[in-house]
Design a protein around this motif. Sequence first.
Motif, PDB file in Angstrom:
ATOM      1  N   MET A 252       0.831  -1.201   0.000  1.00  0.00           N
ATOM      2  CA  MET A 252       0.000   0.000   0.000  1.00  0.00           C
ATOM      3  C   MET A 252       0.871   1.259   0.000  1.00  0.00           C
ATOM      4  N   PRO A 253       0.878   2.009  -1.096  1.00  0.00           N
ATOM      5  CA  PRO A 253       1.637   3.271  -1.090  1.00  0.00           C
ATOM      6  C   PRO A 253       0.906   4.318  -0.248  1.00  0.00           C
ATOM      7  N   PRO A 254       1.641   5.239   0.347  1.00  0.00           N
ATOM      8  CA  PRO A 254       0.974   6.250   1.174  1.00  0.00           C
ATOM      9  C   PRO A 254       0.105   7.182   0.332  1.00  0.00           C
ATOM     10  N   ASP A 255      -1.077   7.449   0.835  1.00  0.00           N
ATOM     11  CA  ASP A 255      -2.002   8.374   0.185  1.00  0.00           C
ATOM     12  C   ASP A 255      -1.840   9.730   0.872  1.00  0.00           C
ATOM     13  N   PRO A 256      -1.423  10.775   0.154  1.00  0.00           N
ATOM     14  CA  PRO A 256      -1.200  12.077   0.790  1.00  0.00           C
ATOM     15  C   PRO A 256      -2.459  12.690   1.396  1.00  0.00           C
ATOM     16  N   GLU A 257      -3.625  12.255   0.942  1.00  0.00           N
ATOM     17  CA  GLU A 257      -4.886  12.780   1.465  1.00  0.00           C
ATOM     18  C   GLU A 257      -5.372  12.028   2.702  1.00  0.00           C
ATOM     19  N   ALA A 258      -4.800  10.865   2.971  1.00  0.00           N
ATOM     20  CA  ALA A 258      -5.278  10.017   4.067  1.00  0.00           C
ATOM     21  C   ALA A 258      -4.605  10.374   5.389  1.00  0.00           C
ATOM     22  N   PHE A 259      -5.293  10.034   6.474  1.00  0.00           N
ATOM     23  CA  PHE A 259      -4.693  10.075   7.806  1.00  0.00           C
ATOM     24  C   PHE A 259      -3.929   8.766   7.935  1.00  0.00           C
ATOM     25  N   ARG A 260      -2.588   8.843   8.051  1.00  0.00           N
ATOM     26  CA  ARG A 260      -1.737   7.667   8.026  1.00  0.00           C
ATOM     27  C   ARG A 260      -1.273   7.281   9.417  1.00  0.00           C
ATOM     28  N   ILE A 261      -1.420   5.991   9.712  1.00  0.00           N
ATOM     29  CA  ILE A 261      -1.021   5.427  11.002  1.00  0.00           C
ATOM     30  C   ILE A 261      -0.050   4.283  10.744  1.00  0.00           C
ATOM     31  N   ILE A 262       1.073   4.291  11.452  1.00  0.00           N
ATOM     32  CA  ILE A 262       2.000   3.157  11.417  1.00  0.00           C
ATOM     33  C   ILE A 262       1.824   2.391  12.717  1.00  0.00           C
ATOM     34  N   CYS A 263       1.634   1.086  12.601  1.00  0.00           N
ATOM     35  CA  CYS A 263       1.650   0.181  13.750  1.00  0.00           C
ATOM     36  C   CYS A 263       2.943  -0.622  13.644  1.00  0.00           C
TER      37      CYS A 263
ATOM     38  N   ARG B 163     -12.907  10.876   6.549  1.00  0.00           N
ATOM     39  CA  ARG B 163     -11.575  11.010   5.947  1.00  0.00           C
ATOM     40  C   ARG B 163     -10.984   9.617   5.725  1.00  0.00           C
ATOM     41  N   LYS B 164     -10.247   9.451   4.651  1.00  0.00           N
ATOM     42  CA  LYS B 164      -9.604   8.177   4.364  1.00  0.00           C
ATOM     43  C   LYS B 164      -8.530   7.896   5.418  1.00  0.00           C
ATOM     44  N   ILE B 165      -8.466   6.657   5.854  1.00  0.00           N
ATOM     45  CA  ILE B 165      -7.503   6.220   6.870  1.00  0.00           C
ATOM     46  C   ILE B 165      -6.625   5.132   6.246  1.00  0.00           C
ATOM     47  N   GLN B 166      -5.323   5.225   6.496  1.00  0.00           N
ATOM     48  CA  GLN B 166      -4.397   4.171   6.088  1.00  0.00           C
ATOM     49  C   GLN B 166      -3.640   3.702   7.322  1.00  0.00           C
ATOM     50  N   VAL B 167      -3.711   2.410   7.586  1.00  0.00           N
ATOM     51  CA  VAL B 167      -2.972   1.816   8.698  1.00  0.00           C
ATOM     52  C   VAL B 167      -1.938   0.865   8.102  1.00  0.00           C
ATOM     53  N   PHE B 168      -0.674   1.119   8.405  1.00  0.00           N
ATOM     54  CA  PHE B 168       0.431   0.309   7.898  1.00  0.00           C
ATOM     55  C   PHE B 168       0.908  -0.620   9.008  1.00  0.00           C
ATOM     56  N   ASN B 169       0.885  -1.906   8.746  1.00  0.00           N
ATOM     57  CA  ASN B 169       1.340  -2.897   9.714  1.00  0.00           C
ATOM     58  C   ASN B 169       2.816  -3.182   9.472  1.00  0.00           C
ATOM     59  N   LEU B 170       3.668  -2.639  10.335  1.00  0.00           N
ATOM     60  CA  LEU B 170       5.112  -2.864  10.234  1.00  0.00           C
ATOM     61  C   LEU B 170       5.589  -3.831  11.306  1.00  0.00           C
ATOM     62  N   GLY B 171       4.687  -4.694  11.765  1.00  0.00           N
ATOM     63  CA  GLY B 171       5.054  -5.698  12.754  1.00  0.00           C
ATOM     64  C   GLY B 171       5.873  -6.810  12.131  1.00  0.00           C
ATOM     65  N   LEU B 172       6.910  -7.245  12.848  1.00  0.00           N
ATOM     66  CA  LEU B 172       7.745  -8.362  12.423  1.00  0.00           C
ATOM     67  C   LEU B 172       7.898  -9.336  13.589  1.00  0.00           C
ATOM     68  N   PRO B 173       7.592 -10.601  13.399  1.00  0.00           N
ATOM     69  CA  PRO B 173       7.715 -11.573  14.485  1.00  0.00           C
ATOM     70  C   PRO B 173       9.142 -11.689  15.004  1.00  0.00           C
TER      71      PRO B 173
END
Length: 137
Positions: free
Chosen positions: A38-49, A82-92
């Motif tokens: 998922m590329p970042p959307d400049p219009e979205a509220f972006r959350i990194i987990c 508003r569009k929301i983007q949540v990026f899952n950067l979890g690594l086991p």
Amino acid sequence: MKTVCKKISLIFFGLVLALGISEAVFRFFPWSPAFSQMPPDPEAFRIICAGDSSTFGTGVSNPSRESFPACLQKILSRENQRKIQVFNLGLPGINSSQCLNNLRGKIDHLSPHLLIVCIGVNDPWNMEQSAIIRHYR
């Protein structure tokens, strides 16, 4: 009796081998599906987990749908205009120092509005790689 011990030894060896191979895969081929898809959307509220296996979704049948970042994405998208983007950067299997290293560069690329970090203490085997241990030595 001798064949029973031999069978138990083979089962134990197989389990250790399978765990070793799994560990090697997670160490040398880490991935973060949400980041790569998922590329970042400049219009979205972006959350990194960011975090370890708890963030990644280990233990659920479908991490891309059932991990806490995926559930957060569903809930926030349903409740907001508003569009929301949540990026899952979890690594086991990673610790907090490794999580920080994993975030470098990704924060600049994704420009998140919110960063959620969930790191547990259930991976003591990799404490040697933790920066906090080196700091106190």
